[in-house]
Design a protein around this motif. Structure first.
Motif, PDB file in Angstrom:
ATOM      1  N   ALA A  75      12.531  18.292  29.400  1.00 37.55           N
ATOM      2  CA  ALA A  75      12.777  17.405  28.258  1.00 37.55           C
ATOM      3  C   ALA A  75      13.233  16.026  28.737  1.00 37.55           C
ATOM      4  N   LEU A 132      14.448   9.156  23.127  1.00 39.14           N
ATOM      5  CA  LEU A 132      15.429  10.233  22.955  1.00 39.14           C
ATOM      6  C   LEU A 132      14.988  11.217  21.867  1.00 39.14           C
ATOM      7  N   SER A 133      14.526  10.671  20.738  1.00 39.65           N
ATOM      8  CA  SER A 133      14.096  11.573  19.660  1.00 39.65           C
ATOM      9  C   SER A 133      12.883  12.387  20.099  1.00 39.65           C
ATOM     10  N   VAL A 166      14.192  15.172  22.306  1.00 38.43           N
ATOM     11  CA  VAL A 166      14.781  16.273  21.533  1.00 38.43           C
ATOM     12  C   VAL A 166      13.674  17.151  20.932  1.00 38.43           C
ATOM     13  N   LEU A 222      12.255  19.240  23.627  1.00 40.58           N
ATOM     14  CA  LEU A 222      13.162  20.348  23.978  1.00 40.58           C
ATOM     15  C   LEU A 222      12.953  21.522  23.018  1.00 40.58           C
TER      16      LEU A 222
END
Lengths: 280, 166
Positions: free
Chosen positions: B102, B141-142, B145, B148
């Protein structure tokens, strides 16, 4: 997979270099060649995905409307309306409906299909196309003012050049005065934040807050569509002309619904239609 | 890669494309919403040779350019570089760790934006810095996530019988 297999093989390197070369060729293609190619992709392989996205946007919109209807029926409607997001959505739709009423005819409504990536806000994919009567160079407006103009048209979608795009220019006039200039995005700034009013005669001084609208010159935009308000003077070119910074009426990246005016309305004056729009 | 794994991988890519165009528009501000198409590209890139990953990146980039043709070719270039490097880096990172993968996605998303912005050559000065150091990292970042979650959910499903994992 072994390290030796994964790196440095001639096939991998040649495929990589070929793709890089093709990308650079695509970047260097003239507009006349790249637009039909992109349009072909949108009409064929990407059509199902864009249809899915359009459905998703509409579904989200319907959900918001349904929530609003339920809230109105409900005794807690008032509290529900205090939710800022719902208020903003309601205001946008209400503004669009009001503008539609004032414009009367000669427009098509469309949703903005925002895309991933850094170019969103410079060009916008709209959910209306040639089948809805959209034409190239048609002005794209929101209740608060000018968003941009249509650059390419497919059957069901079209691509608009937002005013924040570096290639965008619009002939402008100060509302209520005979002071003309050219409006363009401020080069180098993030999309949709500030615009410039260039070529204002040196003798004409504009005070902050002065509204600027389209002049109707040039045969693309009707007269009277708000562009922005003067935020301050930017530069003076050798005592000959002035450039002013404008606070835009519309931020393209935040627009969710637009109206695409028909080319037949180019000669009209739309000052009255936008008379009630809030100033930025 | 076995035929069954290849089929499952194709299904996962289709699912992610569905999320990109079906779910993403409902996830708020498009500037910060996760890019599922990039996750799909990296899902493929981490499982194929660098050359194939570069071709996959080129295709994804071309599709991106077609729907947002501000600087046609810039996204193709950025996705090609990202896909190739991701496949190449796969050999050097801990491949079985979803969190590290991720993180790789975050770095890849940021790198993609940097290459695309530089290639498009349409932002300068403060606007360029704001894009590269505020908007792009937040979007990366989004996307990380989202990756992930996707990798965690699909991990067992996409695992090779022999034991290789995401």
């Amino acid at each position: 997979m072994a390290l030796g297999d994964r790196t440095g093989t001639r096939l991998d390197t040649s495929l990589f270099l070929t793709c890089i070369l093709l990308s650079l060729i695509a970047l260097a293609l003239p507009e006349g060649l790249r637009a039909p190619f992109a349009s072909g992709l949108r009409r064929t392989v990407l059509f199902p995905l864009l249809t899915l996205e359009r459905g998703s946007v509409r579904s989200a919109e319907h959900r918001v409307r349904l929530d609003a209807l339920r809230a109105e029926r409900d005794s807690l409607a008032l509290r529900a309306h205090e939710a800022p997001e719902l208020l903003a959505e309601n205001a946008r739709l209400r503004g669009l409906l009001a503008l539609g009423g004032r414009l009367g005819h000669g427009f098509v409504t469309a949703e903005v299909l925002h895309q991933a990536g850094v170019s969103d806000g410079l060009t916008l994919v709209l959910s209306a196309g040639a089948a809805d009567g959209v034409q190239v160079l048609a002005p794209v407006v929101a209740p608060a003012g000018l968003v941009g103009m249509v650059r390419t048209v497919d059957r069901r979608t079209s691509v608009a050049l937002a005013w924040s795009h570096p290639d965008f220019r619009a002939s402008a006039v100060v509302a209520g005065a005979r002071v003309f200039g050219i409006v363009a995005a401020r080069r180098g700034e993030a999309a949709g934040e500030v615009m410039e009013l260039r070529g204002v005669p040196y003798r004409d001084q504009l005070v902050p807050g002065t509204p600027v609208v389209t002049s109707g010159l040039g045969g693309v935009f009707p007269r009277g569509i708000p562009l922005g308000t003067v935020a301050g003077a930017l530069s003076e070119s050798a005592g000959w002309e002035r450039t002013y910074l404008l606070r835009p009426a519309v931020h393209p990246a935040e627009v969710s619904h637009v109206m695409i005016l028909s080319r037949a309305r180019t000669a009209d004056t739309l000052t009255e239609a936008f008379a009630d729009t809030p100033r930025p | 890669m076995t035929r069954a794994t290849r089929l499952r991988l194709s299904a996962a890519v289709l699912l992610l494309l569905g999320l990109q165009y079906g779910l993403r528009p409902r996830l708020g501000d498009p500037r910060f919403a996760p890019d599922f198409a990039l996750v799909a590209l990296l899902l493929v890139a981490l499982r194929v040779r660098p050359g194939a990953a570069a071709v996959a990146g080129f295709v994804v980039g071309l599709a991106t350019d077609a729907v947002a043709p501000t600087a046609f070719g810039a996204a193709a270039l950025a996705h090609t570089v990202t896909g190739y490097l991701a496949a190449w880096l796969k050999a050097f990172v801990v491949a079985d760790n979803v969190a590290i993968t991720a993180l790789l996605v975050v770095a890849a998303a940021w790198l993609r934006d940097i290459v695309q912005v530089v290639a498009a050559h349409q932002l300068r000065g403060g606007g360029l810095l704001k894009q590269l150091f505020i908007y792009s990292p937040l979007a990366a970042l989004s996307t990380g996530v989202a990756a992930l979650l996707v990798f965690t959910v699909l991990r067992g499903w996409l695992a090779e019988r022999a034991g290789a994992r995401l």
